[in-house]
Design an enzyme around this catalytic site. Structure first.
Site, PDB file in Angstrom:
ATOM      1  N   SER A 134      66.137  -5.574 -11.316  1.00  0.00           N
ATOM      2  CA  SER A 134      67.346  -4.716 -11.115  1.00  0.00           C
ATOM      3  C   SER A 134      68.289  -5.061 -11.064  1.00  0.00           C
ATOM      4  O   SER A 134      69.483  -4.731 -11.450  1.00  0.00           O
ATOM      5  CB  SER A 134      66.926  -4.349  -9.274  1.00  0.00           C
ATOM      6  OG  SER A 134      65.780  -3.741  -9.048  1.00  0.00           O
ATOM      7  N   ILE A 159      58.291  -5.238 -21.261  1.00  0.00           N
ATOM      8  CA  ILE A 159      59.084  -4.748 -22.361  1.00  0.00           C
ATOM      9  C   ILE A 159      58.044  -3.956 -23.002  1.00  0.00           C
ATOM     10  O   ILE A 159      57.099  -4.242 -23.824  1.00  0.00           O
ATOM     11  CB  ILE A 159      59.688  -5.987 -23.321  1.00  0.00           C
ATOM     12  CG1 ILE A 159      60.451  -6.821 -22.226  1.00  0.00           C
ATOM     13  CG2 ILE A 159      60.401  -5.332 -24.210  1.00  0.00           C
ATOM     14  CD1 ILE A 159      61.626  -6.329 -21.666  1.00  0.00           C
ATOM     15  N   GLU A 243      69.032   6.978 -20.764  1.00  0.00           N
ATOM     16  CA  GLU A 243      67.656   6.355 -20.526  1.00  0.00           C
ATOM     17  C   GLU A 243      67.260   7.259 -19.307  1.00  0.00           C
ATOM     18  O   GLU A 243      66.276   7.884 -18.823  1.00  0.00           O
ATOM     19  CB  GLU A 243      67.740   4.949 -20.072  1.00  0.00           C
ATOM     20  CG  GLU A 243      66.208   4.331 -19.866  1.00  0.00           C
ATOM     21  CD  GLU A 243      66.284   3.120 -19.768  1.00  0.00           C
ATOM     22  OE1 GLU A 243      67.158   2.168 -20.114  1.00  0.00           O
ATOM     23  OE2 GLU A 243      65.171   2.480 -19.366  1.00  0.00           O
ATOM     24  N   ARG A 244      68.344   7.444 -18.124  1.00  0.00           N
ATOM     25  CA  ARG A 244      67.971   7.895 -16.872  1.00  0.00           C
ATOM     26  C   ARG A 244      67.848   9.578 -16.991  1.00  0.00           C
ATOM     27  O   ARG A 244      66.770   9.972 -16.422  1.00  0.00           O
ATOM     28  CB  ARG A 244      68.998   7.606 -15.813  1.00  0.00           C
ATOM     29  CG  ARG A 244      68.976   6.052 -15.555  1.00  0.00           C
ATOM     30  CD  ARG A 244      69.828   5.566 -14.787  1.00  0.00           C
ATOM     31  NE  ARG A 244      69.245   3.991 -14.456  1.00  0.00           N
ATOM     32  CZ  ARG A 244      70.151   3.261 -14.047  1.00  0.00           C
ATOM     33  NH1 ARG A 244      71.429   3.343 -13.910  1.00  0.00           N
ATOM     34  NH2 ARG A 244      69.629   1.947 -13.950  1.00  0.00           N
ATOM     35  N   ARG A 269      38.735  28.572 -10.687  1.00  0.00           N
ATOM     36  CA  ARG A 269      37.647  28.034  -9.401  1.00  0.00           C
ATOM     37  C   ARG A 269      37.573  28.793  -8.107  1.00  0.00           C
ATOM     38  O   ARG A 269      38.508  29.437  -7.717  1.00  0.00           O
ATOM     39  CB  ARG A 269      38.154  26.682  -9.107  1.00  0.00           C
ATOM     40  CG  ARG A 269      37.481  25.660  -8.066  1.00  0.00           C
ATOM     41  CD  ARG A 269      36.161  25.321  -8.647  1.00  0.00           C
ATOM     42  NE  ARG A 269      35.583  24.419  -7.772  1.00  0.00           N
ATOM     43  CZ  ARG A 269      34.563  23.821  -7.792  1.00  0.00           C
ATOM     44  NH1 ARG A 269      33.826  23.953  -9.191  1.00  0.00           N
ATOM     45  NH2 ARG A 269      33.938  23.267  -7.139  1.00  0.00           N
ATOM     46  N   GLN A 280      46.471  31.294   0.887  1.00  0.00           N
ATOM     47  CA  GLN A 280      47.994  31.117   1.090  1.00  0.00           C
ATOM     48  C   GLN A 280      48.398  29.787   1.136  1.00  0.00           C
ATOM     49  O   GLN A 280      49.597  29.530   0.749  1.00  0.00           O
ATOM     50  CB  GLN A 280      48.244  32.065   2.406  1.00  0.00           C
ATOM     51  CG  GLN A 280      49.786  32.203   2.525  1.00  0.00           C
ATOM     52  CD  GLN A 280      50.259  33.288   3.796  1.00  0.00           C
ATOM     53  OE1 GLN A 280      49.704  32.570   4.676  1.00  0.00           O
ATOM     54  NE2 GLN A 280      50.859  34.198   3.320  1.00  0.00           N
ATOM     55  N   GLY A 340      40.618  19.275  -6.260  1.00  0.00           N
ATOM     56  CA  GLY A 340      39.430  18.777  -5.423  1.00  0.00           C
ATOM     57  C   GLY A 340      39.009  17.454  -6.072  1.00  0.00           C
ATOM     58  O   GLY A 340      39.777  16.694  -6.957  1.00  0.00           O
ATOM     59  N   GLY A 364      63.340   1.505 -15.904  1.00  0.00           N
ATOM     60  CA  GLY A 364      64.861   2.078 -15.908  1.00  0.00           C
ATOM     61  C   GLY A 364      65.811   2.244 -14.962  1.00  0.00           C
ATOM     62  O   GLY A 364      66.511   2.919 -14.882  1.00  0.00           O
TER      63      GLY A 364
HETATM   64  C1  FAD Z   1      55.671  -0.156 -17.586  1.00  0.00           C
HETATM   65  C2  FAD Z   1      56.969  -0.573 -17.541  1.00  0.00           C
HETATM   66  C3  FAD Z   1      57.786  -0.653 -18.564  1.00  0.00           C
HETATM   67  C4  FAD Z   1      58.758  -1.032 -18.645  1.00  0.00           C
HETATM   68  N1  FAD Z   1      59.870  -1.051 -19.868  1.00  0.00           N
HETATM   69  C5  FAD Z   1      60.910  -1.796 -19.931  1.00  0.00           C
HETATM   70  C6  FAD Z   1      61.542  -1.929 -21.323  1.00  0.00           C
HETATM   71  O1  FAD Z   1      61.206  -1.399 -22.103  1.00  0.00           O
HETATM   72  N2  FAD Z   1      62.764  -2.798 -20.965  1.00  0.00           N
HETATM   73  C7  FAD Z   1      63.121  -3.398 -19.907  1.00  0.00           C
HETATM   74  O2  FAD Z   1      64.195  -4.245 -20.070  1.00  0.00           O
HETATM   75  N3  FAD Z   1      62.588  -3.232 -18.744  1.00  0.00           N
HETATM   76  C8  FAD Z   1      61.346  -2.292 -18.798  1.00  0.00           C
HETATM   77  N4  FAD Z   1      60.922  -2.289 -17.391  1.00  0.00           N
HETATM   78  C9  FAD Z   1      61.268  -3.045 -16.321  1.00  0.00           C
HETATM   79  C10 FAD Z   1      61.870  -2.034 -15.264  1.00  0.00           C
HETATM   80  O3  FAD Z   1      63.144  -1.477 -15.711  1.00  0.00           O
HETATM   81  C11 FAD Z   1      61.947  -2.692 -14.116  1.00  0.00           C
HETATM   82  O4  FAD Z   1      60.709  -3.009 -13.406  1.00  0.00           O
HETATM   83  C12 FAD Z   1      62.816  -2.290 -12.883  1.00  0.00           C
HETATM   84  O5  FAD Z   1      64.351  -2.427 -13.454  1.00  0.00           O
HETATM   85  C13 FAD Z   1      62.703  -2.985 -11.571  1.00  0.00           C
HETATM   86  O6  FAD Z   1      62.969  -4.322 -11.776  1.00  0.00           O
HETATM   87  P1  FAD Z   1      61.669  -5.394 -10.908  1.00  0.00           P
HETATM   88  O7  FAD Z   1      60.532  -4.999 -11.298  1.00  0.00           O
HETATM   89  O8  FAD Z   1      62.139  -6.890 -11.489  1.00  0.00           O
HETATM   90  O9  FAD Z   1      62.012  -5.257  -9.591  1.00  0.00           O
HETATM   91  P2  FAD Z   1      62.953  -5.756  -8.484  1.00  0.00           P
HETATM   92  O10 FAD Z   1      64.095  -5.811  -9.258  1.00  0.00           O
HETATM   93  O11 FAD Z   1      62.346  -7.213  -8.203  1.00  0.00           O
HETATM   94  O12 FAD Z   1      62.666  -4.968  -7.214  1.00  0.00           O
HETATM   95  C14 FAD Z   1      61.522  -4.910  -6.276  1.00  0.00           C
HETATM   96  C15 FAD Z   1      61.906  -3.933  -5.050  1.00  0.00           C
HETATM   97  O13 FAD Z   1      63.223  -4.516  -4.333  1.00  0.00           O
HETATM   98  C16 FAD Z   1      64.117  -3.444  -4.614  1.00  0.00           C
HETATM   99  N5  FAD Z   1      65.297  -3.694  -4.551  1.00  0.00           N
HETATM  100  C17 FAD Z   1      65.773  -4.529  -5.526  1.00  0.00           C
HETATM  101  N6  FAD Z   1      67.413  -4.576  -5.361  1.00  0.00           N
HETATM  102  C18 FAD Z   1      67.601  -3.759  -4.603  1.00  0.00           C
HETATM  103  C19 FAD Z   1      68.671  -3.490  -3.639  1.00  0.00           C
HETATM  104  N7  FAD Z   1      69.909  -4.023  -3.883  1.00  0.00           N
HETATM  105  N8  FAD Z   1      68.596  -2.330  -2.514  1.00  0.00           N
HETATM  106  C20 FAD Z   1      67.473  -1.961  -2.229  1.00  0.00           C
HETATM  107  N9  FAD Z   1      66.276  -2.250  -2.930  1.00  0.00           N
HETATM  108  C21 FAD Z   1      66.235  -3.040  -4.015  1.00  0.00           C
HETATM  109  C22 FAD Z   1      63.543  -2.361  -5.510  1.00  0.00           C
HETATM  110  O14 FAD Z   1      64.018  -0.979  -5.789  1.00  0.00           O
HETATM  111  C23 FAD Z   1      62.138  -2.580  -5.868  1.00  0.00           C
HETATM  112  O15 FAD Z   1      61.382  -1.444  -5.068  1.00  0.00           O
HETATM  113  C24 FAD Z   1      59.631  -1.567 -17.467  1.00  0.00           C
HETATM  114  C25 FAD Z   1      58.808  -1.726 -16.274  1.00  0.00           C
HETATM  115  C26 FAD Z   1      57.425  -1.427 -16.342  1.00  0.00           C
HETATM  116  C27 FAD Z   1      56.719  -1.528 -15.027  1.00  0.00           C
END
Ligand code: FAD
Length: 389
Positions: A134, A159, A243-244, A269, A280, A340, A364
């Site tokens: 993050s 990645i 991306e988002r 079903r 409903q 179910g 992302g």
């Molecule tokens: C299947 C998969 C594919 C991916 N593909 C890519 C890719 O191609 N390239 C790439 O670069 N990355 C990729 N990612 C990485 C993805 O973007 C990260 O997993 C994501 O950004 C979160 O980072 P982290 O897993 O390190 O979580 P962390 O940053 O460790 O966060 C852990 C928790 O703490 C929370 N948190 C952290 N900071 C704060 C804050 N300031 N306030 C409140 N809550 C917070 C987070 O929301 C989360 O719930 C991928 C991830 C997965 C699982």
């Protein structure tokens, strides 16, 4: 209803893409989900069809089409129910290739972008790190200049395409002492000496490969620097909007698809002497889900329209992902319930959709981080500007 965003040409494109996916992809999906490996031939077929070049300008070998062609590609990829296959394709075409489209010079375009459009080279985008995804600015990977090379050290994780890609778009600190102002972006050959990869075992997105990557004194030619040195953080933030939005569009399309499947199932079903779509309690839930999906879809289209017109839609794209992925998780949960016991069985599409959907609020940018961004905009009045302004 006639859409205000899609022309007849768009609709023809959608029809031929649907046909292509049914013929060329769907027969292989279960195998790829099981092996976690997408066979190479399909990348070339996507390239031959021009699907990787929708957003790449014609002078760089692409088709230079408006963003709604991309929206169609994303939507139809979701409707074959493999979040992993879809992710592999869009991570290449819109994570790795967006950086090439925007920041690569003529040399890097020739070396990486053209073969990416043709499906001859597969790319991945490496930003997240094991010590925290993050907090992008806190990344520890470094690329220190040494003559006509940079020396890359560090690691990345999660990645998409990281195991089987041919090249990586890597973010690393060229001037660690400058914090987020010291990050640069490089194109790096995946087979460079000193790069190792480990494939991760995931809850969902099982067809796509997700890698942990280690860089041990990897020599990157200085000409592989993308754009300007130390501008990497701004480039990453700028491209996050696309991306988002992509993840928002994926979410509404996936939801639409599973709700349609569930409705069809519910019409056939029977329980207590009538089809279950007559209860409903279920009908009202269907209506709420349908309404939520519709709201997300129309919102996402309006954001796509503005992004396509060159507007900097940070807030809107962030809202798109935040809301659409939440709705998609609810739809995944409820539609599984509508089936179910069959919802829990792998022969039906709900189980995979349920797993795949869960990545939406994480990858992302997690929903918590998205709320942080939106709160800075709407409460603190922070203004985000593109890197190139
Ligand atoms: C299947 C998969 C594919 C991916 N593909 C890519 C890719 O191609 N390239 C790439 O670069 N990355 C990729 N990612 C990485 C993805 O973007 C990260 O997993 C994501 O950004 C979160 O980072 P982290 O897993 O390190 O979580 P962390 O940053 O460790 O966060 C852990 C928790 O703490 C929370 N948190 C952290 N900071 C704060 C804050 N300031 N306030 C409140 N809550 C917070 C987070 O929301 C989360 O719930 C991928 C991830 C997965 C699982």
């Amino acid at each position: 209803m006639q859409s205000m965003y899609f022309t007849e040409e768009h609709q023809l494109f959608r029809a031929s893409l649907k046909d292509f996916l049914q013929k060329e992809v769907v027969p292989h999906i279960d195998k790829w989900e099981e092996t976690g490996t997408i066979e190479r031939f399909i990348w070339k077929k996507f390239g031959d069809m021009g699907y990787f070049g929708l957003a790449t300008p014609e002078e760089d070998g692409g088709l230079g089409l408006d963003l709604f062609y991309t929206i169609i590609l994303l939507e139809e990829l979701q409707k074959i129910n493999s979040g992993g296959f879809a992710a592999a394709i869009w991570a290449h075409a819109y994570l790795a290739m967006t950086h090439l489209n925007k920041e690569a010079d003529a040399y890097l375009k020739e070396k990486y972008l053209r073969p990416s459009v043709d499906g001859d080279k597969i790319g991945c985008l490496c930003i997240s790190e094991p010590f925290g995804g993050s907090d992008v600015a806190a990344m520890r990977t470094t690329a220190i200049k040494n003559g006509d090379h940079y020396i890359l050290n560090g690691s990345k994780t999660f990645i998409t395409n990281g195991v089987y890609a041919d090249y990586m778009i890597v973010a690393a600190k060229t001037n660690p002492e400058l914090g987020n102002k010291g990050i640069s972006i490089f194109a790096v050959d995946r087979k460079s000496e000193g790069v190792t990869a480990n494939k991760l075992n995931k809850l969902g997105w099982r067809a796509s490969d997700t890698a942990e990557l280690a860089f041990d004194n990897v020599k990157i030619p200085a000409v592989n620097l993308m754009g300007e040195e130390n501008m990497g953080f701004s480039y990453i933030m700028e491209h996050f909007s696309l991306e988002r939005l992509i993840m928002g569009v994926n979410a509404h399309a996936r939801s639409e698809h599973v709700l349609e499947y569930a409705l069809n199932y519910m019409s056939e079903r029977e329980a207590f002497g009538k089809s279950i779509n007559q209860f409903q309690a279920l009908r009202h839930r269907v209506v709420d889900l349908h309404a939520d999906i519709d709201m997300c879809k129309e919102y996402n289209y309006s954001v796509a329209y503005r992004l396509d017109k060159g507007q900097y839609v940070v807030k809107e794209a962030t809202i798109s992902k935040l809301k659409s992925t939440k709705v998609a998780d609810e739809v995944a949960y409820e539609c599984l319930q509508f089936l179910g016991g069959y919802g829990y069985i792998e022969d039906y599409p709900m189980a995979r959709n349920f797993r795949d959907s869960r990545l939406g609020p994480i990858g992302g940018g997690t929903s918590e981080i998205l709320r942080e961004i939106i709160s800075k905009i709407i409460i603190d009045k922070k203004e985000y500007k593109p890197a190139t302004v």
